[in-house]
Design a protein around this motif. Structure first.
Motif, PDB file in Angstrom:
ATOM      1  N   TYR A  83       0.866  -1.179   0.000  1.00  0.00           N
ATOM      2  CA  TYR A  83       0.000   0.000   0.000  1.00  0.00           C
ATOM      3  C   TYR A  83       0.901   1.226   0.000  1.00  0.00           C
ATOM      4  O   TYR A  83       1.917   1.256   0.696  1.00  0.00           O
ATOM      5  CB  TYR A  83      -0.854   0.061   1.266  1.00  0.00           C
ATOM      6  CG  TYR A  83      -1.840  -1.071   1.437  1.00  0.00           C
ATOM      7  CD1 TYR A  83      -3.061  -1.080   0.763  1.00  0.00           C
ATOM      8  CD2 TYR A  83      -1.562  -2.120   2.305  1.00  0.00           C
ATOM      9  CE1 TYR A  83      -3.970  -2.115   0.947  1.00  0.00           C
ATOM     10  CE2 TYR A  83      -2.468  -3.158   2.499  1.00  0.00           C
ATOM     11  CZ  TYR A  83      -3.671  -3.150   1.817  1.00  0.00           C
ATOM     12  OH  TYR A  83      -4.565  -4.173   2.001  1.00  0.00           O
ATOM     13  N   VAL A  92       3.769   0.454   2.515  1.00  0.00           N
ATOM     14  CA  VAL A  92       3.533  -0.588   3.519  1.00  0.00           C
ATOM     15  C   VAL A  92       3.472  -1.924   2.795  1.00  0.00           C
ATOM     16  O   VAL A  92       2.670  -2.109   1.877  1.00  0.00           O
ATOM     17  CB  VAL A  92       2.202  -0.348   4.275  1.00  0.00           C
ATOM     18  CG1 VAL A  92       1.975  -1.445   5.309  1.00  0.00           C
ATOM     19  CG2 VAL A  92       2.195   1.022   4.924  1.00  0.00           C
ATOM     20  N   ALA A  94       2.170  -5.261   2.967  1.00  0.00           N
ATOM     21  CA  ALA A  94       1.171  -6.027   3.732  1.00  0.00           C
ATOM     22  C   ALA A  94       1.312  -7.527   3.494  1.00  0.00           C
ATOM     23  O   ALA A  94       1.104  -8.317   4.409  1.00  0.00           O
ATOM     24  CB  ALA A  94      -0.228  -5.567   3.362  1.00  0.00           C
ATOM     25  N   PRO A 120      -0.880 -11.990  14.408  1.00  0.00           N
ATOM     26  CA  PRO A 120      -0.963 -10.692  15.083  1.00  0.00           C
ATOM     27  C   PRO A 120      -1.582  -9.607  14.205  1.00  0.00           C
ATOM     28  O   PRO A 120      -1.607  -9.730  12.976  1.00  0.00           O
ATOM     29  CB  PRO A 120       0.498 -10.371  15.407  1.00  0.00           C
ATOM     30  CG  PRO A 120       1.308 -11.231  14.517  1.00  0.00           C
ATOM     31  CD  PRO A 120       0.489 -12.434  14.175  1.00  0.00           C
ATOM     32  N   SER A 121      -2.039  -8.578  14.868  1.00  0.00           N
ATOM     33  CA  SER A 121      -2.623  -7.436  14.173  1.00  0.00           C
ATOM     34  C   SER A 121      -1.610  -6.874  13.168  1.00  0.00           C
ATOM     35  O   SER A 121      -0.427  -6.762  13.481  1.00  0.00           O
ATOM     36  CB  SER A 121      -2.987  -6.382  15.230  1.00  0.00           C
ATOM     37  OG  SER A 121      -3.665  -5.339  14.614  1.00  0.00           O
ATOM     38  N   GLY A 122      -2.098  -6.556  11.990  1.00  0.00           N
ATOM     39  CA  GLY A 122      -1.214  -5.997  10.965  1.00  0.00           C
ATOM     40  C   GLY A 122      -0.460  -7.060  10.178  1.00  0.00           C
ATOM     41  O   GLY A 122       0.346  -6.739   9.300  1.00  0.00           O
ATOM     42  N   GLY A 123      -0.726  -8.321  10.462  1.00  0.00           N
ATOM     43  CA  GLY A 123       0.004  -9.411   9.805  1.00  0.00           C
ATOM     44  C   GLY A 123      -0.366  -9.609   8.348  1.00  0.00           C
ATOM     45  O   GLY A 123       0.355 -10.273   7.608  1.00  0.00           O
ATOM     46  N   GLY A 124      -1.532  -9.096   7.938  1.00  0.00           N
ATOM     47  CA  GLY A 124      -1.916  -9.197   6.527  1.00  0.00           C
ATOM     48  C   GLY A 124      -3.159 -10.030   6.262  1.00  0.00           C
ATOM     49  O   GLY A 124      -3.505 -10.289   5.110  1.00  0.00           O
ATOM     50  N   LYS A 125      -3.859 -10.421   7.312  1.00  0.00           N
ATOM     51  CA  LYS A 125      -5.014 -11.329   7.152  1.00  0.00           C
ATOM     52  C   LYS A 125      -6.105 -10.716   6.282  1.00  0.00           C
ATOM     53  O   LYS A 125      -6.578 -11.324   5.325  1.00  0.00           O
ATOM     54  CB  LYS A 125      -5.594 -11.689   8.542  1.00  0.00           C
ATOM     55  CG  LYS A 125      -4.596 -12.358   9.471  1.00  0.00           C
ATOM     56  CD  LYS A 125      -5.192 -12.671  10.830  1.00  0.00           C
ATOM     57  CE  LYS A 125      -5.570 -11.461  11.662  1.00  0.00           C
ATOM     58  NZ  LYS A 125      -4.449 -10.615  12.076  1.00  0.00           N
ATOM     59  N   THR A 126      -6.518  -9.495   6.636  1.00  0.00           N
ATOM     60  CA  THR A 126      -7.609  -8.866   5.883  1.00  0.00           C
ATOM     61  C   THR A 126      -7.170  -8.542   4.460  1.00  0.00           C
ATOM     62  O   THR A 126      -7.952  -8.703   3.508  1.00  0.00           O
ATOM     63  CB  THR A 126      -8.101  -7.600   6.617  1.00  0.00           C
ATOM     64  OG1 THR A 126      -8.620  -8.013   7.886  1.00  0.00           O
ATOM     65  CG2 THR A 126      -9.180  -6.873   5.842  1.00  0.00           C
ATOM     66  N   SER A 127      -5.921  -8.124   4.316  1.00  0.00           N
ATOM     67  CA  SER A 127      -5.418  -7.836   2.960  1.00  0.00           C
ATOM     68  C   SER A 127      -5.535  -9.091   2.093  1.00  0.00           C
ATOM     69  O   SER A 127      -5.981  -9.023   0.946  1.00  0.00           O
ATOM     70  CB  SER A 127      -3.949  -7.395   3.014  1.00  0.00           C
ATOM     71  OG  SER A 127      -3.820  -6.231   3.772  1.00  0.00           O
ATOM     72  N   HIS A 283      -9.532 -13.218  15.498  1.00  0.00           N
ATOM     73  CA  HIS A 283      -8.553 -12.999  16.564  1.00  0.00           C
ATOM     74  C   HIS A 283      -8.828 -13.921  17.742  1.00  0.00           C
ATOM     75  O   HIS A 283      -8.089 -13.890  18.718  1.00  0.00           O
ATOM     76  CB  HIS A 283      -8.636 -11.545  17.064  1.00  0.00           C
ATOM     77  CG  HIS A 283      -7.891 -10.585  16.196  1.00  0.00           C
ATOM     78  ND1 HIS A 283      -6.540 -10.406  16.293  1.00  0.00           N
ATOM     79  CD2 HIS A 283      -8.310  -9.773  15.212  1.00  0.00           C
ATOM     80  CE1 HIS A 283      -6.151  -9.511  15.403  1.00  0.00           C
ATOM     81  NE2 HIS A 283      -7.207  -9.119  14.732  1.00  0.00           N
TER      82      HIS A 283
HETATM   83  N1  LIG Z   1      -5.580   0.783   2.823  1.00  0.00           N
HETATM   84  C1  LIG Z   1      -4.389   0.699   3.420  1.00  0.00           C
HETATM   85  N2  LIG Z   1      -3.460   1.655   3.252  1.00  0.00           N
HETATM   86  C2  LIG Z   1      -2.243   1.572   3.829  1.00  0.00           C
HETATM   87  N3  LIG Z   1      -1.863   0.539   4.615  1.00  0.00           N
HETATM   88  C3  LIG Z   1      -2.754  -0.447   4.821  1.00  0.00           C
HETATM   89  C4  LIG Z   1      -4.060  -0.419   4.243  1.00  0.00           C
HETATM   90  N4  LIG Z   1      -4.717  -1.543   4.636  1.00  0.00           N
HETATM   91  C5  LIG Z   1      -3.865  -2.224   5.419  1.00  0.00           C
HETATM   92  N5  LIG Z   1      -2.693  -1.576   5.531  1.00  0.00           N
HETATM   93  C6  LIG Z   1      -1.505  -2.024   6.274  1.00  0.00           C
HETATM   94  O1  LIG Z   1      -1.163  -3.313   5.799  1.00  0.00           O
HETATM   95  C7  LIG Z   1      -0.741  -4.145   6.873  1.00  0.00           C
HETATM   96  C8  LIG Z   1      -1.625  -5.383   6.934  1.00  0.00           C
HETATM   97  O2  LIG Z   1      -2.940  -4.954   7.297  1.00  0.00           O
HETATM   98  P1  LIG Z   1      -4.142  -5.988   7.425  1.00  0.00           P
HETATM   99  O3  LIG Z   1      -5.363  -5.195   7.736  1.00  0.00           O
HETATM  100  O4  LIG Z   1      -4.169  -6.853   6.238  1.00  0.00           O
HETATM  101  O5  LIG Z   1      -3.672  -6.831   8.682  1.00  0.00           O
HETATM  102  P2  LIG Z   1      -4.530  -7.781   9.635  1.00  0.00           P
HETATM  103  O6  LIG Z   1      -3.685  -8.957   9.920  1.00  0.00           O
HETATM  104  O7  LIG Z   1      -5.865  -8.033   9.032  1.00  0.00           O
HETATM  105  O8  LIG Z   1      -4.663  -6.874  10.901  1.00  0.00           O
HETATM  106  P3  LIG Z   1      -5.829  -6.856  12.031  1.00  0.00           P
HETATM  107  O9  LIG Z   1      -5.730  -8.181  12.698  1.00  0.00           O
HETATM  108  O10 LIG Z   1      -5.432  -5.737  12.922  1.00  0.00           O
HETATM  109  O11 LIG Z   1      -7.125  -6.624  11.320  1.00  0.00           O
HETATM  110  C9  LIG Z   1      -0.802  -3.292   8.125  1.00  0.00           C
HETATM  111  O12 LIG Z   1       0.487  -2.760   8.350  1.00  0.00           O
HETATM  112  C10 LIG Z   1      -1.771  -2.191   7.754  1.00  0.00           C
HETATM  113  O13 LIG Z   1      -1.484  -1.003   8.462  1.00  0.00           O
END
Ligand SMILES: Nc1ncnc2c1ncn2[C@@H]1O[C@H](COP(=O)(O)OP(=O)(O)OP(=O)(O)O)[C@@H](O)[C@H]1O
Length: 345
Positions: A83, A92, A94, A120-127, A283
């Protein structure tokens, strides 16, 4: 912080539980493991006394039966996602070279499989989930969803048709249309698809609301339903066009214990009875027992895979008793943590 996270608390403990290497390095075959299905096993909650030894009731287990997994339906080739932060040069990363193919250590997701993504949070799951759902693009790499290859050249029309026909989405926030009844919300994807007559759409919406136990709430607006009921409507809506793949992002995130168990049981039934492949982000470590396989993402990479030999539903009364004990247990000491830090957990 999520209920499950509150208990294990400190990052070191979380890493121990899910076995992530401290530096987020690439996984190795040695990190893969097979775990017994008991969700209150020592692996999970080794520092908690008196946890129920086995929460599964024989009737729940018997009713599940066996299921056969089919062909690969989610294949990922060297997928990366970056991103760019608007107004800055910051990039970033992801997802970093995620590979889930026949030649990789972690095999592709199979038809009928229930996979939970953790980490963990920010690990990339939602991406990752968003890319699998074709609602976001990868920066590089490709995916094959249900045999359909997605590239940067795939047109929006093709992707939206694929989503409508073959993929169902369930998110933490229910995203129901506020002015439509439960029945109308469930009918909507069928109306957009345009295959069924109005009568057939209505009948199918009713059938799906019955499946999720809401046959008495069909005329209610979302605001007239509880959180658990709204999530059940969302699941019925996600099933409207009979998807082969269900993508779920924290579907129990806003729910209390009873509704969490109800929704997970419902998903398990759908997974078994319809052979719907489920990929779910959560989570909450306590629901890991519902999965066939757990994939742990950290710093945009898979760092661990755990195979559950058998999917096991939670038994509400045992789980509630366990949570009560857990809440009464003194906080686990974390090396180097201050009293304020402990209190803040
Ligand atoms: N639209 C965006 N713009 C910039 N950075 C992003 C965007 N979406 C996600 N990120 C970054 O990408 C990385 C992965 O985010 P993601 O939401 O995929 O993680 P996650 O594992 O789902 O986190 P969580 O458990 O907190 O939901 C994080 O560092 C997040 O800050």
């Amino acid at each position: 912080m999520m209920p499950g996270e509150k208990f294990s608390g400190d990052p070191a403990a979380t890493n121990r539980v899910i076995g992530l290497p401290a530096d987020g390095a690439h996984s190795t075959a040695a990190a893969w493991s097979v775990r017994p299905p008991n969700p209150f096993s020592a692996t999970h909650h080794d520092h908690l006394p008196n946890s129920p030894s086995n929460p599964m009731s024989s009737s729940a287990l018997l009713s599940l039966g066996r299921k056969d997994l089919g062909e690969p339906v989610v294949v990922i080739h060297h997928l990366s996602k970056q991103y760019t932060v608007p107004g800055s040069d910051e990039v970033v990363r992801a997802l970093n070279d995620i590979h889930l193919a026949l030649d990789s250590e972690i095999h592709p997701i199979l038809r009928g499989e229930f996979v939970i993504l953790r980490g963990p949070s920010g690990g990339g799951k939602t991406s990752l989930l968003n890319i699998l759902g074709t609602i976001d693009n990868a920066t590089s790499g490709t995916i094959e969803i249900l045999g359909e290859r997605i590239t940067e050249h795939s047109s929006d029309t093709y992707l939206s048709d694929l989503r409508l026909r073959r993929i169902g989405f369930v998110f933490q926030s229910f995203n129901l249309l506020a002015t439509m009844s439960a029945l109308e919300n469930v009918e909507l994807p069928m109306t957009i698809r345009g295959k069924l007559s109005a009568k057939a759409r209505r009948a199918r919406a009713l059938e799906l609301l019955t499946l999720v136990g809401l046959q008495d709430r069909v005329a209610h607006l979302p605001s007239e339903l509880s959180g658990g009921e709204q999530q059940r409507v969302t699941i019925a809506r996600a099933l409207a066009n009979d998807p082969e793949l269900l993508l779920l992002d924290e579907p129990t995130g806003d729910l209390d214990t009873k509704n969490t168990v109800d929704i997970m049981d419902l998903l398990l039934r759908i997974n078994h009875e319809r052979r719907t492949t489920c990929v779910m982000v959560t989570h909450n470590p306590d629901v890991e027992c519902y999965a066939d396989r757990l994939l742990y993402l950290q710093d945009g990479r898979f760092v661990k895979q755990v195979i559950n030999e058998m999917q096991v539903p939670l038994v509400l009364e045992d789980y509630q008793a366990y949570l009560k004990l857990r809440d009464q247990a003194p906080p686990v000491a974390v090396e180097g943590e201050t009293a304020e830090g402990r209190a803040a957990r």
